[in-house]
Design a protein around this motif. Structure first.
Motif, PDB file in Angstrom:
ATOM      1  N   ASN A   1     -21.984-102.594 -93.594  1.00 28.60           N
ATOM      2  CA  ASN A   1     -22.607-103.894 -93.785  1.00 28.60           C
ATOM      3  C   ASN A   1     -24.118-103.818 -93.574  1.00 28.60           C
ATOM      4  O   ASN A   1     -24.883-104.508 -94.259  1.00 28.60           O
ATOM      5  CB  ASN A   1     -21.978-104.911 -92.834  1.00 28.60           C
ATOM      6  CG  ASN A   1     -22.402-106.331 -93.115  1.00 28.60           C
ATOM      7  OD1 ASN A   1     -23.234-106.896 -92.411  1.00 28.60           O
ATOM      8  ND2 ASN A   1     -21.834-106.937 -94.153  1.00 28.60           N
TER       9      ASN A   1
ATOM     10  N   GLN B   1     -21.945-102.135 -98.683  1.00 31.66           N
ATOM     11  CA  GLN B   1     -21.994-103.532 -98.270  1.00 31.66           C
ATOM     12  C   GLN B   1     -20.824-104.309 -98.873  1.00 31.66           C
ATOM     13  O   GLN B   1     -20.151-105.074 -98.175  1.00 31.66           O
ATOM     14  CB  GLN B   1     -23.321-104.164 -98.710  1.00 31.66           C
ATOM     15  CG  GLN B   1     -24.538-103.626 -97.989  1.00 31.66           C
ATOM     16  CD  GLN B   1     -25.831-104.185 -98.557  1.00 31.66           C
ATOM     17  OE1 GLN B   1     -25.855-104.786 -99.625  1.00 31.66           O
ATOM     18  NE2 GLN B   1     -26.929-103.984 -97.837  1.00 31.66           N
TER      19      GLN B   1
ATOM     20  N   TYR C   1     -20.376-110.670 -91.331  1.00 30.77           N
ATOM     21  CA  TYR C   1     -20.767-109.821 -92.460  1.00 30.77           C
ATOM     22  C   TYR C   1     -21.295-110.663 -93.620  1.00 30.77           C
ATOM     23  O   TYR C   1     -22.268-110.288 -94.296  1.00 30.77           O
ATOM     24  CB  TYR C   1     -19.584-108.978 -92.914  1.00 30.77           C
ATOM     25  CG  TYR C   1     -19.223-107.843 -91.960  1.00 30.77           C
ATOM     26  CD1 TYR C   1     -19.979-107.598 -90.822  1.00 30.77           C
ATOM     27  CD2 TYR C   1     -18.120-107.022 -92.201  1.00 30.77           C
ATOM     28  CE1 TYR C   1     -19.658-106.568 -89.956  1.00 30.77           C
ATOM     29  CE2 TYR C   1     -17.790-105.989 -91.350  1.00 30.77           C
ATOM     30  CZ  TYR C   1     -18.563-105.761 -90.222  1.00 30.77           C
ATOM     31  OH  TYR C   1     -18.247-104.741 -89.367  1.00 30.77           O
TER      32      TYR C   1
END
Length: 230
Positions: free
Chosen positions: A146, A154, A176
């Motif tokens: 992340n 990501q 996140y």
């Protein structure tokens, strides 16, 4: 530029013949265009590719997870996109033999030849399953994903919980999403909306409240998240 293997692992040779027998130049050209000319294809429709891969894997067993991971990475470096789809099937088939270090192979597949088709499949079949087997790895690994500058890591940090339903860690999910909510990347904004939409099937109230209280979410993320709400 990635280095392709100049010689194929002998384990893969019979499958190469099967792929070549089912190749379709017209479909291959269409698939290449659909993927914005990023990859070349044999032109095998996905359902057939998966069946060929699954049948081959069942008929040609491997003796160790180290061998599985080695062959998966070698298949990943072959030019036709169907080889990457096969590698995901191979890894997934042997998930009960994974070790804690298998995440290195999973990460390799996420960050090489990256595009939504493989990254999303890995999130479902590999990353999500890995963290069920090794929950102690979740915070460190997905936290690093992340926080990374790699868009596909990501995206994976968001999507690995896509099938977790009631077992979704909403604290982690919220953190996140909030960290990536300012991203201008289409694939991140889309993933935020997608994971929220999926979780809404389990807990619609949580998703509605999250969207309402996080006004900084992009229009795309909000639209995707609330897609099935009245």
């Amino acid at each position: 530029m990635e280095i392709e293997f100049k010689s194929m692992n002998v384990y893969l040779l019979p499958l190469q013949k099967l792929f070549q027998q089912h190749a379709d130049a017209v479909k291959a050209a269409g698939a290449k265009k659909y993927m914005l000319n990023r990859f070349v294809f044999y032109g095998i429709v996905m359902a057939v590719c998966r069946k060929l891969s699954k049948d081959f894997i069942k008929s040609n067993s491997l003796t160790s997870v180290a061998e599985v991971e080695k062959i998966a990475k070698q298949a990943w470096q072959l030019p036709e996109r169907e080889w990457q789809y096969f590698a995901i099937e191979l890894l997934s088939h042997y998930k009960n033999q994974w070790t804690i270090s298998t995440i290195k192979t999973i990460e390799y597949c996420i960050v090489h030849k990256s595009w939504w088709d493989t990254v999303d499949a890995i999130a479902d079949a590999c990353a999500g399953e890995y963290f069920k087997l090794f929950p102690q790895q979740v915070n460190a690994v997905t936290g690093a994903w992340n926080a990374s500058e790699n868009m596909w890591l990501q995206r994976s940090s968001l999507l690995f919980q896509k099938k977790y339903k009631a077992k979704t860690d909403t604290r982690l999910l919220a953190a996140y999403i909030q960290h990536l909510s300012s991203s201008k990347e289409f694939f991140i904004r889309k993933a935020i909306g997608w994971i929220l939409r999926e979780y809404a099937k389990t807990n619609a109230d949580w998703v509605k409240h999250f969207v309402e209280t996080n006004q900084h979410l992009s229009a795309l993320s909000r639209r995707e998240a609330l897609k099935h709400f009245p």
